[in-house]
Design a protein around this motif. Structure first.
Motif, PDB file in Angstrom:
ATOM      1  N   VAL A  49      24.967  35.542   7.166  1.00  6.89           N
ATOM      2  CA  VAL A  49      26.096  34.650   7.686  1.00  6.89           C
ATOM      3  C   VAL A  49      25.066  33.262   7.987  1.00  6.89           C
ATOM      4  O   VAL A  49      24.280  32.746   7.801  1.00  6.89           O
ATOM      5  N   ILE A  50      26.442  32.247   7.151  1.00 10.64           N
ATOM      6  CA  ILE A  50      25.133  30.605   7.151  1.00 10.64           C
ATOM      7  C   ILE A  50      26.179  30.518   8.673  1.00 10.64           C
ATOM      8  O   ILE A  50      27.423  30.109   8.656  1.00 10.64           O
ATOM      9  N   VAL A  51      25.399  29.557   9.737  1.00 17.27           N
ATOM     10  CA  VAL A  51      26.056  29.204  10.487  1.00 17.27           C
ATOM     11  C   VAL A  51      25.287  27.446  10.816  1.00 17.27           C
ATOM     12  O   VAL A  51      24.468  27.644  11.212  1.00 17.27           O
ATOM     13  N   GLU A  52      25.700  26.594   9.927  1.00 19.76           N
ATOM     14  CA  GLU A  52      25.706  24.811  10.267  1.00 19.76           C
ATOM     15  C   GLU A  52      26.872  24.097  10.427  1.00 19.76           C
ATOM     16  O   GLU A  52      26.829  23.364   9.076  1.00 19.76           O
ATOM     17  N   PRO A  53      27.504  24.156  11.127  1.00 20.01           N
ATOM     18  CA  PRO A  53      28.339  23.403  10.887  1.00 20.01           C
ATOM     19  C   PRO A  53      28.324  21.988  11.122  1.00 20.01           C
ATOM     20  O   PRO A  53      29.014  21.137  10.947  1.00 20.01           O
ATOM     21  N   TRP A  54      26.657  21.525  11.560  1.00 19.33           N
ATOM     22  CA  TRP A  54      26.514  20.094  11.492  1.00 19.33           C
ATOM     23  C   TRP A  54      26.290  19.204  10.239  1.00 19.33           C
ATOM     24  O   TRP A  54      26.256  18.534   9.958  1.00 19.33           O
ATOM     25  N   ARG A  55      26.418  20.089   8.649  1.00 24.70           N
ATOM     26  CA  ARG A  55      26.350  20.019   7.374  1.00 24.70           C
ATOM     27  C   ARG A  55      27.652  19.856   7.336  1.00 24.70           C
ATOM     28  O   ARG A  55      28.217  19.290   6.208  1.00 24.70           O
ATOM     29  N   ARG A  57      33.255  20.985   7.069  1.00 26.11           N
ATOM     30  CA  ARG A  57      32.953  21.785   7.012  1.00 26.11           C
ATOM     31  C   ARG A  57      32.234  23.059   5.731  1.00 26.11           C
ATOM     32  O   ARG A  57      31.996  22.675   5.181  1.00 26.11           O
ATOM     33  N   HIS A  58      33.096  23.435   6.991  1.00 27.06           N
ATOM     34  CA  HIS A  58      32.558  24.911   5.001  1.00 27.06           C
ATOM     35  C   HIS A  58      31.190  25.382   4.876  1.00 27.06           C
ATOM     36  O   HIS A  58      30.516  25.705   4.489  1.00 27.06           O
ATOM     37  N   HIS A  59      30.560  25.065   6.255  1.00 30.29           N
ATOM     38  CA  HIS A  59      29.072  25.527   6.139  1.00 30.29           C
ATOM     39  C   HIS A  59      28.834  26.183   7.433  1.00 30.29           C
ATOM     40  O   HIS A  59      27.976  26.790   8.365  1.00 30.29           O
ATOM     41  N   VAL A  60      29.810  27.204   7.744  1.00 33.49           N
ATOM     42  CA  VAL A  60      29.925  28.304   8.986  1.00 33.49           C
ATOM     43  C   VAL A  60      31.019  29.452   7.908  1.00 33.49           C
ATOM     44  O   VAL A  60      32.024  28.773   8.386  1.00 33.49           O
ATOM     45  N   TYR A  61      30.096  29.912   7.454  1.00 32.25           N
ATOM     46  CA  TYR A  61      30.887  31.408   7.056  1.00 32.25           C
ATOM     47  C   TYR A  61      30.038  32.812   6.755  1.00 32.25           C
ATOM     48  O   TYR A  61      28.838  32.821   6.791  1.00 32.25           O
ATOM     49  N   GLY A  62      30.538  34.306   6.373  1.00 30.27           N
ATOM     50  CA  GLY A  62      30.090  34.803   6.317  1.00 30.27           C
ATOM     51  C   GLY A  62      29.930  35.053   4.754  1.00 30.27           C
ATOM     52  O   GLY A  62      31.426  34.843   4.023  1.00 30.27           O
ATOM     53  N   ILE A  63      29.473  36.326   4.498  1.00 30.19           N
ATOM     54  CA  ILE A  63      29.010  36.504   2.493  1.00 30.19           C
ATOM     55  C   ILE A  63      29.322  38.169   3.123  1.00 30.19           C
ATOM     56  O   ILE A  63      28.602  38.484   3.779  1.00 30.19           O
ATOM     57  N   PHE A  64      30.326  38.711   2.460  1.00 29.03           N
ATOM     58  CA  PHE A  64      30.714  39.690   2.190  1.00 29.03           C
ATOM     59  C   PHE A  64      30.873  40.860   1.374  1.00 29.03           C
ATOM     60  O   PHE A  64      31.322  40.159   0.405  1.00 29.03           O
ATOM     61  N   MET A  65      29.765  42.314   1.086  1.00 26.04           N
ATOM     62  CA  MET A  65      29.834  42.992   0.318  1.00 26.04           C
ATOM     63  C   MET A  65      31.607  43.647   0.206  1.00 26.04           C
ATOM     64  O   MET A  65      30.863  45.022   1.266  1.00 26.04           O
ATOM     65  N   ILE A  66      32.524  44.233  -1.132  1.00 25.16           N
ATOM     66  CA  ILE A  66      33.109  44.772  -0.736  1.00 25.16           C
ATOM     67  C   ILE A  66      33.244  45.883  -1.934  1.00 25.16           C
ATOM     68  O   ILE A  66      32.895  44.885  -3.138  1.00 25.16           O
ATOM     69  N   PRO A 112      34.859  31.599   5.914  1.00 25.42           N
ATOM     70  CA  PRO A 112      34.895  30.388   6.616  1.00 25.42           C
ATOM     71  C   PRO A 112      35.186  30.442   8.054  1.00 25.42           C
ATOM     72  O   PRO A 112      36.436  31.269   7.876  1.00 25.42           O
ATOM     73  N   ILE A 113      34.765  30.397   8.623  1.00 24.08           N
ATOM     74  CA  ILE A 113      35.467  29.581  10.438  1.00 24.08           C
ATOM     75  C   ILE A 113      35.723  28.747  10.629  1.00 24.08           C
ATOM     76  O   ILE A 113      34.762  28.324   9.977  1.00 24.08           O
ATOM     77  N   ARG A 114      36.721  27.648  11.912  1.00 27.05           N
ATOM     78  CA  ARG A 114      36.226  26.909  11.668  1.00 27.05           C
ATOM     79  C   ARG A 114      35.256  26.357  11.954  1.00 27.05           C
ATOM     80  O   ARG A 114      34.588  26.351  13.205  1.00 27.05           O
ATOM     81  N   THR A 115      35.057  25.202  11.665  1.00 23.43           N
ATOM     82  CA  THR A 115      33.806  24.268  12.516  1.00 23.43           C
ATOM     83  C   THR A 115      34.059  23.285  13.712  1.00 23.43           C
ATOM     84  O   THR A 115      33.259  24.163  14.378  1.00 23.43           O
TER      85      THR A 115
END
Length: 165
Positions: A49-55, A57-66, A112-115
């Motif tokens: 998970v990356i949570v860097e909203p100060w950077r 849009r699109h800097h709050v997201y999770g990476i999933f292995m499917i 991602p989720i909304r910033t």
């Protein structure tokens, strides 16, 4: 002049508060019905998970292995504890993101989720909850391939040969 500046500042502050707290529902499906249904589902937690909203849009997201069998799934539901659930269609799966490589038979999805939603949660003191990868879940409808295989296993009669008899 001073009075005008005060009104402009109040207007800008009001607009930023409205923008931050305005609910956004841009889901592609009715996820509440899907999550509440008794249909078989496949769930996976985020690998990173990356949570860097100060950077921006699109800097709050999770990476999933499917598993590869879910590439054809019509949709999935992203649930972030405290932030809600979002339904979307799959696109943009890859074999590596941010130094994470997919294992054989899997692919990666970056969701991602909304910033502004994240900024609201941070202001509410929920940064560590959003930043915890176990709080991010992707839920897929069970694929037909794995569902058929599980039905075959359930319906088949196994005969165990006991070598002592």
């Amino acid at each position: 002049m001073r009075r005008r500046l005060r009104y402009i500042l109040i207007l800008l502050l009001s607009l930023s508060i409205i923008t931050l707290w305005w609910p956004v529902n841009d889901s592609d499906c009715n996820f509440e019905t899907f999550l509440a249904s008794k249909t078989p589902k496949f769930q996976v937690h985020a690998t990173k998970v990356i949570v860097e909203p100060w950077r921006g849009r699109h800097h709050v997201y999770g990476i999933f292995m499917i598993p590869d069998e879910y590439k054809q799934a019509p949709f999935f539901v992203l649930t972030v504890q405290g932030a809600g659930s979002y339904c979307s269609k799959q696109f943009g799966y890859k074999q590596n993101f941010d130094d994470i490589f997919a294992e054989p038979g899997t692919y990666l999805v970056k969701k991602p989720i909304r910033t502004r939603k994240t900024l609201r949660l941070i202001l509410q003191g929920l940064y560590f909850q959003v930043n915890e990868k176990n709080n991010w879940t992707l839920t897929f409808p069970e694929s037909k391939v794995s569902h058929v295989a599980s039905l075959r296993i359930q319906n088949s009669k196994f005969k165990i040969n006991d070598p002592h008899k």
